[in-house]
Design an enzyme around this catalytic site. Structure first.
Site, PDB file in Angstrom:
ATOM      1  N   LYS A 164       2.750 -21.375   0.074  1.00  0.00           N
ATOM      2  CA  LYS A 164       2.861 -19.948  -0.304  1.00  0.00           C
ATOM      3  C   LYS A 164       4.000 -19.280   0.477  1.00  0.00           C
ATOM      4  CE  LYS A 164      -1.251 -19.593   1.170  1.00  0.00           C
ATOM      5  NZ  LYS A 164      -2.601 -19.197   1.628  1.00  0.00           N
ATOM      6  N   THR A 176      -1.935  -6.299   2.641  1.00  0.00           N
ATOM      7  CA  THR A 176      -1.967  -7.664   2.097  1.00  0.00           C
ATOM      8  C   THR A 176      -3.066  -8.494   2.761  1.00  0.00           C
ATOM      9  OG1 THR A 176      -0.280  -8.288   3.694  1.00  0.00           O
ATOM     10  CG2 THR A 176       0.490  -7.737   1.461  1.00  0.00           C
ATOM     11  N   GLY A 226      -6.067 -10.666   3.108  1.00  0.00           N
ATOM     12  CA  GLY A 226      -6.853 -11.493   2.191  1.00  0.00           C
ATOM     13  C   GLY A 226      -6.095 -12.024   0.986  1.00  0.00           C
ATOM     14  N   THR A 227      -4.771 -11.874   0.976  1.00  0.00           N
ATOM     15  CA  THR A 227      -4.005 -12.379  -0.186  1.00  0.00           C
ATOM     16  C   THR A 227      -4.186 -13.892  -0.350  1.00  0.00           C
ATOM     17  OG1 THR A 227      -2.066 -12.469   1.249  1.00  0.00           O
ATOM     18  CG2 THR A 227      -2.206 -10.603  -0.271  1.00  0.00           C
ATOM     19  N   GLY A 228      -4.198 -14.605   0.782  1.00  0.00           N
ATOM     20  CA  GLY A 228      -4.307 -16.067   0.717  1.00  0.00           C
ATOM     21  C   GLY A 228      -5.660 -16.501   0.158  1.00  0.00           C
ATOM     22  N   CYS A 229      -6.729 -15.852   0.621  1.00  0.00           N
ATOM     23  CA  CYS A 229      -8.083 -16.187   0.148  1.00  0.00           C
ATOM     24  C   CYS A 229      -8.183 -15.905  -1.354  1.00  0.00           C
ATOM     25  CB  CYS A 229      -9.136 -15.355   0.872  1.00  0.00           C
ATOM     26  SG  CYS A 229      -9.080 -15.489   2.660  1.00  0.00           S
TER      27      CYS A 229
HETATM   28  N1  LIG Z   1       4.355  -8.548  -0.286  1.00  0.00           N
HETATM   29  C1  LIG Z   1       4.052  -9.394  -1.261  1.00  0.00           C
HETATM   30  N2  LIG Z   1       4.455  -9.154  -2.535  1.00  0.00           N
HETATM   31  C2  LIG Z   1       4.137 -10.013  -3.542  1.00  0.00           C
HETATM   32  N3  LIG Z   1       3.439 -11.144  -3.361  1.00  0.00           N
HETATM   33  C3  LIG Z   1       3.016 -11.441  -2.111  1.00  0.00           C
HETATM   34  C4  LIG Z   1       3.285 -10.592  -1.002  1.00  0.00           C
HETATM   35  N4  LIG Z   1       2.725 -11.133   0.122  1.00  0.00           N
HETATM   36  C5  LIG Z   1       2.111 -12.269  -0.280  1.00  0.00           C
HETATM   37  N5  LIG Z   1       2.295 -12.481  -1.608  1.00  0.00           N
HETATM   38  C6  LIG Z   1       1.744 -13.574  -2.429  1.00  0.00           C
HETATM   39  O1  LIG Z   1       0.355 -13.658  -2.083  1.00  0.00           O
HETATM   40  C7  LIG Z   1      -0.080 -15.020  -2.070  1.00  0.00           C
HETATM   41  C8  LIG Z   1      -0.626 -15.367  -0.687  1.00  0.00           C
HETATM   42  O2  LIG Z   1       0.479 -15.632   0.163  1.00  0.00           O
HETATM   43  P1  LIG Z   1       0.511 -15.513   1.745  1.00  0.00           P
HETATM   44  O3  LIG Z   1       1.645 -16.378   2.198  1.00  0.00           O
HETATM   45  O4  LIG Z   1       0.536 -14.072   2.125  1.00  0.00           O
HETATM   46  O5  LIG Z   1      -0.891 -16.123   2.140  1.00  0.00           O
HETATM   47  P2  LIG Z   1      -1.697 -16.040   3.493  1.00  0.00           P
HETATM   48  O6  LIG Z   1      -0.778 -15.827   4.640  1.00  0.00           O
HETATM   49  O7  LIG Z   1      -2.555 -17.239   3.536  1.00  0.00           O
HETATM   50  O8  LIG Z   1      -2.579 -14.730   3.307  1.00  0.00           O
HETATM   51  P3  LIG Z   1      -3.707 -14.114   4.299  1.00  0.00           P
HETATM   52  O9  LIG Z   1      -3.776 -14.951   5.534  1.00  0.00           O
HETATM   53  O10 LIG Z   1      -3.264 -12.709   4.536  1.00  0.00           O
HETATM   54  O11 LIG Z   1      -4.962 -14.127   3.503  1.00  0.00           O
HETATM   55  C9  LIG Z   1       1.144 -15.842  -2.512  1.00  0.00           C
HETATM   56  O12 LIG Z   1       1.100 -16.026  -3.894  1.00  0.00           O
HETATM   57  C10 LIG Z   1       2.320 -14.945  -2.104  1.00  0.00           C
HETATM   58  O13 LIG Z   1       3.485 -15.217  -2.867  1.00  0.00           O
HETATM   59  C1  LIG Z   2     -13.353 -14.700   7.215  1.00  0.00           C
HETATM   60  C2  LIG Z   2     -11.876 -14.739   7.003  1.00  0.00           C
HETATM   61  N1  LIG Z   2     -11.354 -15.773   6.310  1.00  0.00           N
HETATM   62  C3  LIG Z   2     -10.014 -15.839   6.104  1.00  0.00           C
HETATM   63  C4  LIG Z   2      -9.159 -14.854   6.594  1.00  0.00           C
HETATM   64  C5  LIG Z   2      -7.663 -14.959   6.371  1.00  0.00           C
HETATM   65  O1  LIG Z   2      -7.173 -13.923   5.662  1.00  0.00           O
HETATM   66  C6  LIG Z   2      -9.764 -13.784   7.302  1.00  0.00           C
HETATM   67  N2  LIG Z   2      -9.002 -12.766   7.829  1.00  0.00           N
HETATM   68  N3  LIG Z   2     -11.105 -13.758   7.498  1.00  0.00           N
END
Ligand SMILES: Nc1ncnc2c1ncn2[C@@H]1O[C@H](COP(=O)(O)OP(=O)(O)OP(=O)(O)O)[C@@H](O)[C@H]1O
Ligand SMILES: Cc1ncc(CO)c(N)n1
Length: 270
Positions: free
Chosen positions: A175, A208, A210-213
């Site tokens: 990502k 942003t 929780g975007t990854g989850c």
């Molecule tokens: N500012 C942004 N604008 C558009 N898309 C974004 C943005 N930030 C993240 N994304 C998208 O969100 C998704 C999650 O990416 P990210 O790399 O932020 O994950 P993450 O770090 O595991 O997230 P988190 O730990 O905050 O839950 C990907 O599809 C990424 O392209």
């Molecule tokens: C419980 C939990 N899982 C995953 C993340 C990563 O976003 C978070 N902040 N908290």
């Protein structure tokens, strides 16, 4: 009507933006029945993680057994797993049930810097869980920890994806949320044969959390319904873009995304 079911094995985020809460809301948004096995309870809000209370491996396994032995699992994902002991127990149980549609989101550190995975658990994650994964969804720092590579360019991302594929993961989705690109957010998929990119406009926002989850939960739900990994990644990218765009502005730190924005956007576009 066929009911599709997805299981999330992850931590609870009391703030509702990440973890189990984000996963269940996303499953619901995509029309999939969600079940859960908690690995840890976090006291958390948009300002950060105030405390972490891990469960013991037996407590985690019992929840997975309860779901697997009765309700059934079409696909599943792992999020925060916290310790090597929980990882080993979860991997053993996934092997027991012979579940194949497994999405591993290798959650390590929360936005504010709190550790959601003990450092000594990284080896267990690599050795026991990655070989079971149909899809791995690391962000850039997680891909760096798992591969030992420094990722600065598109070619570095490709090399990391190849290396992770070599560790037994079938599909690697790196990502691009953490990338230093003001205009685009680009995710890279490697399926063992080719590379595919999923790109969107980068949204300028601090909300942003929780975007990854949310992104990996969307992939999990789509896989449950029978989508290919390529189609599942495309839907997840559209969903996360809509969820970030529709700013809820909750709390005074890194706020959550809007988990019900996707269907509204799809209806408007129809
Ligand atoms: N500012 C942004 N604008 C558009 N898309 C974004 C943005 N930030 C993240 N994304 C998208 O969100 C998704 C999650 O990416 P990210 O790399 O932020 O994950 P993450 O770090 O595991 O997230 P988190 O730990 O905050 O839950 C990907 O599809 C990424 O392209
Ligand atoms: C419980 C939990 N899982 C995953 C993340 C990563 O976003 C978070 N902040 N908290």
């Amino acid at each position: 009507m066929k009911v599709y079911k997805s299981l999330t094995i992850a931590g609870s985020d009391s703030g509702g933006g990440a973890g189990i809460q984000a996963d269940l809301k996303t499953f619901q948004e995509l029309g999939v029945f969600g079940t859960s096995a908690l690995t840890a309870v976090t006291a958390q809000n948009t300002m950060g993680v105030q405390d972490v209370f891990p469960l013991n491996p037996d407590q985690v396994i019992k929840q997975i057994h309860s779901v697997g032995s009765d309700i059934g699992v079409d696909s599943l994902k792992t999020g925060m797993l916290f310790s090597a002991e929980i990882i080993s127990a979860v991997a053993r149980t996934i092997r027991e049930f012979k579940w194949e549609k497994l999405v591993v989101d290798p959650v390590m550190i929360a936005k504010g810097g709190a550790s959601l995975l003990q450092q000594q658990a990284v080896a267990a994650l690599k050795q026991e869980l990655l070989p079971l994964a149909m899809v791995l969804t690391p962000n850039i720092p997680e891909a760096e920890v798992l591969t030992g590579l420094s990722i600065k360019s598109e070619e570095d991302k490709r090399e990391a994806a190849r290396k992770l594929h070599g560790m037994g993961v079938k599909n690697v989705l790196v990502k691009g949320g953490h990338e230093d690109d003001r205009y685009q957010a680009t995710d890279l998929l490697f399926d063992g044969d080719g590379f595919y990119t999923f790109q969107s406009r980068r949204i300028a926002t601090k909300n942003t959390h929780g975007t990854g989850c949310t992104f990996s939960a969307a992939i999990t739900a789509e896989l449950a319904k029978g989508a290919s990994i390529h189609d599942a990644a495309a839907t997840a990218k559209t969903l996360i873009q809509a969820a970030i765009e529709d700013d809820l502005n909750i709390g005074s730190g890194h706020g959550p995304t809007n988990h019900w924005a996707y269907n509204r956007k799809m209806k408007l576009n129809r």
